[in-house]
Design an enzyme around this catalytic site. Structure first.
Site, PDB file in Angstrom:
ATOM      1  N   LYS A 156      36.547  27.667  29.840  1.00 39.65           N
ATOM      2  CA  LYS A 156      36.040  26.925  28.691  1.00 39.65           C
ATOM      3  C   LYS A 156      37.153  26.801  27.644  1.00 39.65           C
ATOM      4  O   LYS A 156      37.832  27.775  27.348  1.00 39.65           O
ATOM      5  CB  LYS A 156      34.863  27.717  28.114  1.00 39.65           C
ATOM      6  CG  LYS A 156      33.865  26.926  27.342  1.00 39.65           C
ATOM      7  CD  LYS A 156      32.766  27.884  26.890  1.00 39.65           C
ATOM      8  CE  LYS A 156      31.850  27.204  25.925  1.00 39.65           C
ATOM      9  NZ  LYS A 156      30.885  26.345  26.608  1.00 39.65           N
ATOM     10  N   ASN A 159      39.985  21.240  28.800  1.00 38.55           N
ATOM     11  CA  ASN A 159      40.060  20.168  27.812  1.00 38.55           C
ATOM     12  C   ASN A 159      40.507  20.709  26.462  1.00 38.55           C
ATOM     13  O   ASN A 159      39.762  20.665  25.487  1.00 38.55           O
ATOM     14  CB  ASN A 159      38.700  19.492  27.655  1.00 38.55           C
ATOM     15  CG  ASN A 159      38.573  18.286  28.557  1.00 38.55           C
ATOM     16  OD1 ASN A 159      39.566  17.692  28.962  1.00 38.55           O
ATOM     17  ND2 ASN A 159      37.338  17.928  28.877  1.00 38.55           N
ATOM     18  N   SER A 161      41.120  14.647  34.779  1.00 40.61           N
ATOM     19  CA  SER A 161      39.935  13.795  34.638  1.00 40.61           C
ATOM     20  C   SER A 161      39.365  13.440  36.000  1.00 40.61           C
ATOM     21  O   SER A 161      40.081  13.300  36.977  1.00 40.61           O
ATOM     22  CB  SER A 161      40.260  12.508  33.892  1.00 40.61           C
ATOM     23  OG  SER A 161      39.091  11.705  33.830  1.00 40.61           O
ATOM     24  N   LYS A 192      45.096  12.874  27.619  1.00 40.44           N
ATOM     25  CA  LYS A 192      43.738  13.095  28.148  1.00 40.44           C
ATOM     26  C   LYS A 192      42.692  12.840  27.047  1.00 40.44           C
ATOM     27  O   LYS A 192      41.631  12.268  27.296  1.00 40.44           O
ATOM     28  CB  LYS A 192      43.593  14.525  28.683  1.00 40.44           C
ATOM     29  CG  LYS A 192      42.158  14.931  29.055  1.00 40.44           C
ATOM     30  CD  LYS A 192      41.673  14.200  30.286  1.00 40.44           C
ATOM     31  CE  LYS A 192      40.207  14.243  30.621  1.00 40.44           C
ATOM     32  NZ  LYS A 192      39.344  15.309  30.329  1.00 40.44           N
ATOM     33  N   HIS A 196      42.353   9.169  26.651  1.00 40.14           N
ATOM     34  CA  HIS A 196      41.591   8.702  27.826  1.00 40.14           C
ATOM     35  C   HIS A 196      40.097   8.827  27.544  1.00 40.14           C
ATOM     36  O   HIS A 196      39.323   7.892  27.773  1.00 40.14           O
ATOM     37  CB  HIS A 196      41.974   9.525  29.064  1.00 40.14           C
ATOM     38  CG  HIS A 196      41.001   9.404  30.207  1.00 40.14           C
ATOM     39  ND1 HIS A 196      39.774  10.046  30.216  1.00 40.14           N
ATOM     40  CD2 HIS A 196      41.047   8.685  31.346  1.00 40.14           C
ATOM     41  CE1 HIS A 196      39.122   9.725  31.316  1.00 40.14           C
ATOM     42  NE2 HIS A 196      39.870   8.912  32.026  1.00 40.14           N
ATOM     43  N   ASN A 197      39.692   9.968  27.051  1.00 40.69           N
ATOM     44  CA  ASN A 197      38.259  10.180  26.784  1.00 40.69           C
ATOM     45  C   ASN A 197      37.762   9.277  25.661  1.00 40.69           C
ATOM     46  O   ASN A 197      36.632   8.798  25.708  1.00 40.69           O
ATOM     47  CB  ASN A 197      37.992  11.645  26.444  1.00 40.69           C
ATOM     48  CG  ASN A 197      38.061  12.537  27.674  1.00 40.69           C
ATOM     49  OD1 ASN A 197      38.740  12.209  28.640  1.00 40.69           O
ATOM     50  ND2 ASN A 197      37.362  13.647  27.659  1.00 40.69           N
ATOM     51  N   GLU A 241      37.192   6.040  27.129  1.00 43.77           N
ATOM     52  CA  GLU A 241      35.965   6.171  27.937  1.00 43.77           C
ATOM     53  C   GLU A 241      34.717   5.985  27.050  1.00 43.77           C
ATOM     54  O   GLU A 241      33.787   5.271  27.415  1.00 43.77           O
ATOM     55  CB  GLU A 241      35.985   7.553  28.597  1.00 43.77           C
ATOM     56  CG  GLU A 241      34.735   7.967  29.337  1.00 43.77           C
ATOM     57  CD  GLU A 241      34.838   9.440  29.775  1.00 43.77           C
ATOM     58  OE1 GLU A 241      35.870   9.843  30.341  1.00 43.77           O
ATOM     59  OE2 GLU A 241      33.875  10.197  29.529  1.00 43.77           O
TER      60      GLU A 241
END
Ligand code: NBP
Length: 477
Positions: free
Chosen positions: A75, A102, A128, A183, A186-187, A190
């Site tokens: 986590k 993440n 991802s 990343k 990217h999210n 998204e």
């Protein structure tokens, strides 16, 4: 025997990543805080490849060949720091700690700096593709030192997704936090993609009068064209799905409150710091939070709206085509904004990120994978220092061809009272960039009036101030 790679943190992501390495012929050392999970993995999937199950931190580290490659898949946040604290003292110079969680890129920068003092390579790595991607091939965005990538890259290339042309969906994004930054964006993209698709659905439903099953068919058709993407494909699946308990469309029995884990929010927060207008991503994050304000929504139910005037059957088909144009144009804008943020981060932190390479590794494995990304890569291949995706000739032509329909869709949405924050923000961005003059001149005048903040003139160099409270003559500031 010793393991070429070790994975600690064997929840869904870690266990699938470990299996992916093993299935590709690597010997994988396993570790998890709760040892039962380690044993369960070996029991269930031990025949997929070579695993070395360990229980203590010392045994885990000892099982790794040197230089060690230790992947953390726990986590994000404090657990990651706790795990680093546990393992770092057992590692030696030249070893690598790879964080596949993440993490916030600022945490990654801090961890990289701290571990560098011990000559340990800390490789913050964006992964991802969710659970399935981790097992069958994710899109992988490693940061960290070039030396670490020389050692780790070939392994990552093996386990990663492959684009249609066979290229592995992994590249060394840049030093320290570059991978986690990319990343994060990217999210954010998204989030924007999902919001735009949601608005298209709502318009097809409330303005054109289509049923969820009919809209699923429309999305399926779109998925054979330029919108071909994983998110459009799964949207059709979700819309087609019928709830077994009630026989109603699944989408009608789900509570309309969208949740979030935070990477979209980070994208917007960082964009604010960097001064990058990612209005589409911001609207997507706000749309999710608005949906969750149930009391506010209930209290606003009786606010006046327009009289709904659903389209006739003949008009509906033409409208669906216009919505496709609006969706595509808005999508070009969100990617333009997202890549602007990557460029700005790269500039701010000196990462020297190759934007074309980023587009290329998003072509497969990840949630935003799409045919479209190949075209973004091509745009940056043609011109690496492209000021904006909108300045690419092909995209400029496409968005130009779509703009009439895009506007028509927003006129219809406004008339019928269907909220389209994503489509609208995208069009506003497009029109603002195009504008010959922006009202920013007036804003500067106001700022000078109340705060003597000064302004620059169109016809002369220098900073000026008008004596608003006196004779309104102009002085050089
Ligand atoms: P979780 O994010 O649910 O984390 C569970 C793992 O963390 C377990 O192995 C747990 O050990 C371990 N852990 C925790 Br919680 N606290 C710990 C501590 N203080 N010390 C040591 N271990 C600790 O797992 P996940 O969903 O597999 O995700 C892993 C990472 O991958 C996250 O950072 C996530 O954001 C990222 N990610 C997830 C996805 C996805 O689709 N799920 C996609 C991409 C990236 P235990 O078994 O002993 O409780």
């Amino acid at each position: 025997t010793s393991a070429q790679i070790g994975v600690t943190g064997l929840a869904v992501m870690g266990r699938n990543l470990a299996r992916n390495f093993a299935r590709n012929g690597y010997t994988v050392a396993l570790h998890n805080r709760t040892a039962a999970k380690t044993r369960a993995l070996v029991e269930e999937f031990g025949d997929e490849g070579e695993f070395i199950a360990t229980e203590t931190a010392k045994d885990f580290v000892a099982a790794l060949e040197r230089p060690r490659r230790l992947v953390i898949m726990v986590k994000a946040g404090e657990p990651t720091d706790a795990v680093i604290k546990e393992f770092a003292p057992l590692m030696e110079p030249g070893d690598m700690i790879i964080d596949g969680g993440n993490a916030h890129f600022a945490d990654t920068r801090r961890r990289e700096r701290e571990l560098r003092e011990q000559d340990i390579h800390f490789v913050g790595t964006g992964v991802s593709g969710g659970e399935e991607g981790a097992l069958l091939g994710p899109s992988i965005m490693p940061g960290g030192s070039p030396e670490s990538y020389a050692s780790l890259g070939p392994m990552l290339e093996k386990i990663s997704a492959k684009a249609e042309d066979g290229a592995p969906c992994v590249t060394h994004v840049g030093p320290d936090g570059a991978g986690h930054f990319v990343k994060m964006v990217h999210n954010g993209i998204e989030y924007a993609d999902m919001q735009l698709i949601a608005e298209a659905y709502q318009l097809l439903r409330d303005v054109a009068g289509y049923s969820p099953a009919q809209i699923a068919d429309i999305f399926r058709t779109w998925n054979t064209g330029r919108l071909d993407s994983y998110l459009i494909e799964i949207t059709a699946e979700v819309l087609k799905h019928v709830d077994a308990a009630t026989g109603k469309p699944f989408v009608d029995v789900v509570q309309d409150q969208a949740e979030q884990k935070g990477t979209g929010r980070w994208t917007v927060q960082i964009a604010l710091d960097l001064g990058v207008p990612v209005s589409g991503i911001a609207e997507a994050v706000f749309a999710r939070s608005l949906s969750g304000h149930t009391e506010l929504r209930a209290a606003s139910k009786d606010l006046a709206g327009p009289t709904a005037r659903p389209l006739g059957e003949a008009e509906a088909g033409a409208f669906a085509d216009q919505v496709e144009q609006a969706l595509y144009a808005s999508k070009i804008v969100s990617y333009t904004q997202g890549f602007h943020e990557v460029a700005a981060g790269s500039e701010e932190y000196g990462w020297d990120i190759d934007l074309g390479a980023v587009a290329a590794i998003w072509r497969g494995g990840c949630i935003i994978r799409a045919a479209f990304l190949d075209r973004i890569r091509a745009a940056y291949d043609t011109r690496a220092d492209l000021p904006s995706l909108l300045s690419d000739k092909t995209f400029a032509q496409e968005i130009g061809a779509a703009q009439d329909d895009w506007r028509a869709v927003l006129v219809a949405a406004t008339r019928q009272g269907v909220p389209t924050p994503g489509f609208s923000a995208a069009l506003a961005y497009y029109d603002a960039l195009r504008a010959d003059r922006l009202p920013a001149a007036l804003t500067q005048g106001q700022r000078d009036f109340f705060g003597a903040h000064t302004y620059r003139r169109t016809d002369r160099e220098g900073s000026f101030h008008t004596l608003w409270g006196a004779d309104r003559s102009e002085v050089q500031a």
